[in-house]
Design an enzyme around this catalytic site. Structure first.
Site, PDB file in Angstrom:
ATOM      1  N   PRO A  89       0.792  -1.195   0.021  1.00 17.06           N
ATOM      2  CA  PRO A  89       0.185  -0.126  -0.089  1.00 17.06           C
ATOM      3  C   PRO A  89       0.910   1.369  -0.042  1.00 17.06           C
ATOM      4  O   PRO A  89       0.415   2.242  -0.237  1.00 17.06           O
ATOM      5  CB  PRO A  89      -0.656  -0.171   1.209  1.00 17.06           C
ATOM      6  CG  PRO A  89      -0.863  -1.642   1.521  1.00 17.06           C
ATOM      7  CD  PRO A  89       0.452  -2.069   0.997  1.00 17.06           C
ATOM      8  N   GLU A 116       0.692  -8.333   8.050  1.00 16.73           N
ATOM      9  CA  GLU A 116       0.758  -6.966   8.514  1.00 16.73           C
ATOM     10  C   GLU A 116       1.715  -6.238   7.818  1.00 16.73           C
ATOM     11  O   GLU A 116       1.612  -5.134   7.333  1.00 16.73           O
ATOM     12  CB  GLU A 116       1.132  -6.806  10.251  1.00 16.73           C
ATOM     13  CG  GLU A 116       1.102  -5.275  10.582  1.00 16.73           C
ATOM     14  CD  GLU A 116      -0.111  -4.718  10.480  1.00 16.73           C
ATOM     15  OE1 GLU A 116      -0.200  -3.487  10.325  1.00 16.73           O
ATOM     16  OE2 GLU A 116      -1.433  -5.612  10.559  1.00 16.73           O
ATOM     17  N   ARG A 154       0.438  -7.540 -22.106  1.00 12.51           N
ATOM     18  CA  ARG A 154      -0.513  -7.236 -23.288  1.00 12.51           C
ATOM     19  C   ARG A 154       0.210  -6.169 -24.097  1.00 12.51           C
ATOM     20  O   ARG A 154      -0.143  -5.924 -25.275  1.00 12.51           O
ATOM     21  CB  ARG A 154      -1.823  -6.613 -22.867  1.00 12.51           C
ATOM     22  CG  ARG A 154      -1.820  -5.348 -22.206  1.00 12.51           C
ATOM     23  CD  ARG A 154      -3.283  -5.154 -21.506  1.00 12.51           C
ATOM     24  NE  ARG A 154      -4.276  -4.822 -22.655  1.00 12.51           N
ATOM     25  CZ  ARG A 154      -4.276  -3.948 -23.391  1.00 12.51           C
ATOM     26  NH1 ARG A 154      -3.398  -2.782 -23.253  1.00 12.51           N
ATOM     27  NH2 ARG A 154      -5.373  -3.956 -24.288  1.00 12.51           N
ATOM     28  N   ASP A 169      -5.108   2.336 -26.533  1.00  8.69           N
ATOM     29  CA  ASP A 169      -5.822   2.134 -25.387  1.00  8.69           C
ATOM     30  C   ASP A 169      -5.898   3.565 -24.301  1.00  8.69           C
ATOM     31  O   ASP A 169      -5.024   4.650 -24.567  1.00  8.69           O
ATOM     32  CB  ASP A 169      -4.909   1.360 -24.271  1.00  8.69           C
ATOM     33  CG  ASP A 169      -5.217   0.101 -24.825  1.00  8.69           C
ATOM     34  OD1 ASP A 169      -6.264  -0.524 -25.260  1.00  8.69           O
ATOM     35  OD2 ASP A 169      -4.086  -0.959 -24.458  1.00  8.69           O
TER      36      ASP A 169
END
Length: 244
Positions: A89, A116, A154, A169
């Site tokens: 994160p 954790e 991709r 894209d």
């Protein structure tokens, strides 16, 4: 490209890497995958990979030793120095630009954590990149790694059938992609915009450019802050603002 994944749950990757574009990419030999359970590198009889945090606190922390040893083993088999990506994160927010950057590498190693967090020495001495796929928390890094692998593979040459697909894209150009339509031209009274069925390629290109700008202006105006508009695009965006 060679992609290695270190995970405590290798089975999670079977369906993803064995399906759709990711499977076809491997069949075309554009990429090879290997998922390793880093528990196999634990140096204790119980194959423990986590321990209590120094200083106390909730949760368990992944130990340095199994991940250090696993990465060192993979590097020992590598011809080139790999990029080592830690899913967490606290990492930089993932973008299409980062996907394009990683697609230029020949070897990627992804570390998927649980519990954790990681022993800080893993961040300091093993990884080259820390990446977060968004401002939310998952139970582990596996899903984030799958997202990144899909977005990178991709982009590899020859993986997609249409060579222009990754170029056009959303985000690759800096703008969101224009709307798409297919047959029939009239579905339940909902009609395809006239320029797309006009056969006039200049009108089609202009419509797509304008609708790409419109969609970006409405949905992600922040993208325009770092996008350098051409004279034509400036004119179209001005028209859009007046229309909306």
């Amino acid at each position: 490209m060679k992609i290695d994944v270190l995970s405590l749950f290798p089975e999670m990757f079977e369906g993803v890497l064995g399906s759709s574009i990711l499977k076809k990419a491997a069949e075309k030999q554009a990429v090879s995958y290997k998922v390793t359970n880093f528990r196999d590198y634990a140096d204790n009889k119980h194959s423990t990979v986590d321990d209590y945090p120094y200083g106390g606190g909730a949760g368990m922390v992944l130990k340095a030793q199994p991940i250090f040893d696993a990465v060192e083993a993979l590097k020992g088999q590598a011809e080139l120095t790999p990029r080592v990506v830690l899913l967490c994160p606290q990492g930089e927010r993932y973008t299409q630009k980062k996907a394009e950057e990683l697609a230029g590498e020949e070897h990627l190693i992804f570390i998927c954590g649980h519990y954790e967090g990681y022993d800080e020495r893993i961040r300091e001495h093993v990884v080259t990149d820390e990446i977060s796929i968004g401002d939310f928390v998952l139970t582990g890094g596996e899903l984030g790694a799958m997202v990144i692998i899909d977005s990178v593979v991709r982009l590899l040459p020859g993986v997609l059938g249409n060579v222009d697909s990754p170029i056009l894209d959303s985000y690759s150009s800096g703008l969101l992609e224009h709307p798409h339509y297919t047959r029939p031209a009239d579905f339940r009274g909902m009609k395809v915009p006239d320029p797309l069925i006009s056969g006039n390629h200049k009108k089609i290109d202009e419509w797509r450019m304008k609708e790409s700008l419109r969609r970006t202006w409405i949905r992600r105006p922040d993208l325009l802050d770092s996008y350098e508009l051409s004279e034509v695009e400036e004119k179209l965006l001005s028209e859009i603002k007046k229309e909306d």
